[in-house]
Design a protein around this motif. Structure first.
Motif, short mmCIF file in Angstrom:
data_model
loop_
_atom_site.label_atom_id
_atom_site.label_comp_id
_atom_site.label_asym_id
_atom_site.label_seq_id
_atom_site.Cartn_x
_atom_site.Cartn_y
_atom_site.Cartn_z
N ALA A 141 0.82 -1.21 0.00
CA ALA A 141 0.00 0.00 0.00
C ALA A 141 0.85 1.26 0.00
CB ALA A 141 -0.92 0.02 1.22
N GLY A 142 0.23 2.34 -0.47
CA GLY A 142 0.83 3.67 -0.42
C GLY A 142 -0.23 4.68 -0.05
N MET A 143 0.17 5.73 0.68
CA MET A 143 -0.77 6.76 1.13
C MET A 143 -0.32 8.12 0.61
SD MET A 143 -3.47 7.19 3.29
CE MET A 143 -4.33 8.56 4.08
N LEU A 144 -1.23 8.83 -0.04
CA LEU A 144 -0.96 10.18 -0.54
C LEU A 144 -1.76 11.18 0.28
CD1 LEU A 144 -1.19 9.56 -4.41
CD2 LEU A 144 0.85 9.44 -2.93
N MET A 145 -1.10 12.28 0.68
CA MET A 145 -1.75 13.30 1.50
C MET A 145 -1.74 14.64 0.78
SD MET A 145 -2.87 11.97 4.36
CE MET A 145 -2.98 13.36 5.51
N PHE A 146 -2.86 15.38 0.94
CA PHE A 146 -3.02 16.68 0.32
C PHE A 146 -3.50 17.68 1.38
CE2 PHE A 146 -3.72 13.35 -2.72
CZ PHE A 146 -3.06 13.77 -3.88
N ASP A 147 -3.17 18.94 1.19
CA ASP A 147 -3.61 19.98 2.11
C ASP A 147 -5.13 20.14 2.00
OD1 ASP A 147 -4.28 22.94 2.81
OD2 ASP A 147 -2.31 22.58 3.71
N GLY A 148 -5.82 20.18 3.12
CA GLY A 148 -7.28 20.28 3.10
C GLY A 148 -7.80 21.66 2.77
N ALA A 149 -6.93 22.67 2.81
CA ALA A 149 -7.36 24.04 2.54
C ALA A 149 -7.20 24.42 1.08
CB ALA A 149 -6.59 25.02 3.42
N ASP A 150 -6.10 23.97 0.45
CA ASP A 150 -5.86 24.39 -0.94
C ASP A 150 -5.55 23.23 -1.89
OD1 ASP A 150 -3.24 23.67 -0.33
OD2 ASP A 150 -2.56 25.73 -0.05
N GLY A 151 -5.58 21.99 -1.39
CA GLY A 151 -5.41 20.83 -2.26
C GLY A 151 -3.99 20.49 -2.65
N ARG A 152 -2.99 21.17 -2.10
CA ARG A 152 -1.59 20.88 -2.46
C ARG A 152 -1.19 19.47 -2.01
NH1 ARG A 152 1.72 23.00 0.55
NH2 ARG A 152 0.24 23.89 2.04
N PHE A 153 -0.39 18.80 -2.84
CA PHE A 153 0.18 17.50 -2.50
C PHE A 153 1.25 17.73 -1.44
CE2 PHE A 153 2.99 13.84 -4.27
CZ PHE A 153 2.52 12.98 -3.29
N THR A 154 1.05 17.14 -0.26
CA THR A 154 1.95 17.45 0.85
C THR A 154 2.84 16.29 1.29
OG1 THR A 154 0.18 16.87 2.41
CG2 THR A 154 0.41 19.21 1.79
N ALA A 155 2.41 15.05 1.11
CA ALA A 155 3.22 13.95 1.64
C ALA A 155 2.86 12.62 1.00
CB ALA A 155 3.05 13.84 3.16
N ALA A 156 3.84 11.72 0.97
CA ALA A 156 3.64 10.32 0.57
C ALA A 156 4.17 9.44 1.68
CB ALA A 156 4.36 10.04 -0.74
N LEU A 157 3.38 8.45 2.07
CA LEU A 157 3.74 7.60 3.20
C LEU A 157 3.76 6.13 2.79
CD1 LEU A 157 1.71 10.08 4.25
CD2 LEU A 157 2.12 9.00 6.46
N ASP A 158 4.65 5.37 3.43
CA ASP A 158 4.67 3.93 3.26
C ASP A 158 3.34 3.37 3.77
OD1 ASP A 158 4.90 1.17 3.71
OD2 ASP A 158 7.04 1.29 4.14
N GLY A 159 2.52 2.90 2.87
CA GLY A 159 1.19 2.44 3.25
C GLY A 159 1.19 1.13 4.00
N ASP A 160 2.22 0.30 3.82
CA ASP A 160 2.28 -0.97 4.55
C ASP A 160 2.41 -0.71 6.05
OD1 ASP A 160 2.14 -2.13 2.08
OD2 ASP A 160 4.23 -2.78 2.03
N ALA A 161 3.37 0.13 6.42
CA ALA A 161 3.58 0.44 7.83
C ALA A 161 2.36 1.15 8.41
CB ALA A 161 4.82 1.30 8.00
N LEU A 162 1.81 2.08 7.65
CA LEU A 162 0.63 2.83 8.11
C LEU A 162 -0.55 1.89 8.34
CD1 LEU A 162 -0.20 5.95 8.47
CD2 LEU A 162 -1.44 5.59 6.33
N THR A 163 -0.79 0.98 7.39
CA THR A 163 -1.90 0.04 7.49
C THR A 163 -1.74 -0.88 8.68
OG1 THR A 163 -2.25 0.09 5.10
CG2 THR A 163 -3.18 -1.77 6.30
N ALA A 164 -0.55 -1.43 8.86
CA ALA A 164 -0.31 -2.34 9.98
C ALA A 164 -0.55 -1.65 11.30
CB ALA A 164 1.12 -2.89 9.92
#
Length: 309
Positions: free
Chosen positions: A84-107
């Protein structure tokens, strides 16, 4: 744009902190989490795989989308079945802010959600935890459950005795009183809490084996044809879920519903209701079941904690 790898995510998501983050998130009920989309993919060898797309957002704060692949055939080749992979965006203006290892996050978030449920549903005086399965989540599940209750024994059962022994040895090195369980029925009869994390399509845990006042935590099955428990394990207990919409589509509940033995209305409460004060365990006699299929709300809460938004 920030990148967070496996080690960084684990370092930032300690069990007590993450469990409390999820508790606060469910209680606040501010997250919008549309139903996940599950797409089936045909593979060249005739097998099937799944692609899951899981969005969630908190208005003005953050937007997240997790993408997950499930390749069940990988297990026979010693490879991870879920990535898995996780993509994060700013909730105010929609900017792409971060990418996270989805395996670790999911576990982390999956195990933490189950531990949160156990904090509401498992008796205070539990002594024995049985973890069914030796895959990616088993290590996290053992640690998460041990952070909300004190166990004198942590039993590990798996189809591969060698993998179960290896996992138990790792847990012992990390400070948990773990040991291998070679017979799942005996383990269930001994355990106060059973946590199952497998990709089984046939019931392995039977209601007749479960102790009075025990708590059953079902994590692995997320599709209608996947199932870890039999119908008696469900109908003989008060049933709680992470989210109703997803839980009734997983085989542990979907198949008893199809049989007419269980109804969606029989679900006592979800995690939001528990976090907002719904009584969980009512007495020291009845059994409880927590069925989770994973919520994008949990992913977003964990990811926001990682990137500290």
């Amino acid at each position: 744009m920030q990148l967070f790898d496996h080690a960084e995510i684990e370092a930032r998501l300690d069990w007590p902190g993450l469990i409390e983050e999820l508790r606060a998130n469910f209680s606040a009920a501010r997250t919008v989490a549309p139903a996940r989309q599950v797409l089936e993919m045909d593979l060249p060898d005739g097998e099937k795989a799944s692609l899951l797309i899981m969005p969630a957002w908190e208005s003005g704060r953050a937007i997240g989308v997790k993408v997950v692949t499930f390749f069940p055939g990988n297990a026979t080749h010693g490879k991870a079945t879920i990535s898995a992979g996780m993509l994060m965006f700013d909730g105010a203006d929609g900017r792409f802010t971060a990418a996270l290892d989805g395996d670790a996050l999911t576990a982390r978030r999956t195990a933490a959600a189950s531990a949160l449920a156990a904090d509401y549903l498992a008796r205070e005086d539990v002594q024995t935890l049985l973890v069914v399965g030796t895959g990616q989540l088993a290590l996290s599940v053992a640690h998460a459950h041990a952070s909300v209750r004190t166990y004198t024994r942590v039993l590990i059962w798996g189809r591969s005795v060698e993998k179960a022994r290896s996992l138990a040895a790792t847990l012992v090195m990390r400070g948990l009183p773990a040991e291998t369980c070679e017979d799942i029925e005996s383990g269930c009869r001994l355990a106060d809490v059973v946590s199952s994390v497998t990709a089984s399509t046939t019931p392995m845990i039977r209601g007749a084996w479960l102790r009075e006042a025990s708590h059953l935590d079902l994590i692995g099955a997320f599709k209608p044809d996947m199932r870890e428990s039999d119908t008696a394990a469900i109908t003989g207990a008060r049933v709680f879920v992470d989210g109703r919409a997803g839980a009734v589509l997983a085989g542990d509940l979907a198949q008893p519903i199809a049989e007419g033995a269980f109804f969606a209305e029989d679900i006592v409460a979800d995690l939001t209701e528990l976090a907002r004060g719904h009584p969980g365990r009512l007495n020291e006699i009845g059994r409880t079941v927590f069925k989770s299929t994973g919520l994008s709300q949990e992913d977003l809460a964990a990811a926001m904690k990682v990137i500290r938004r």
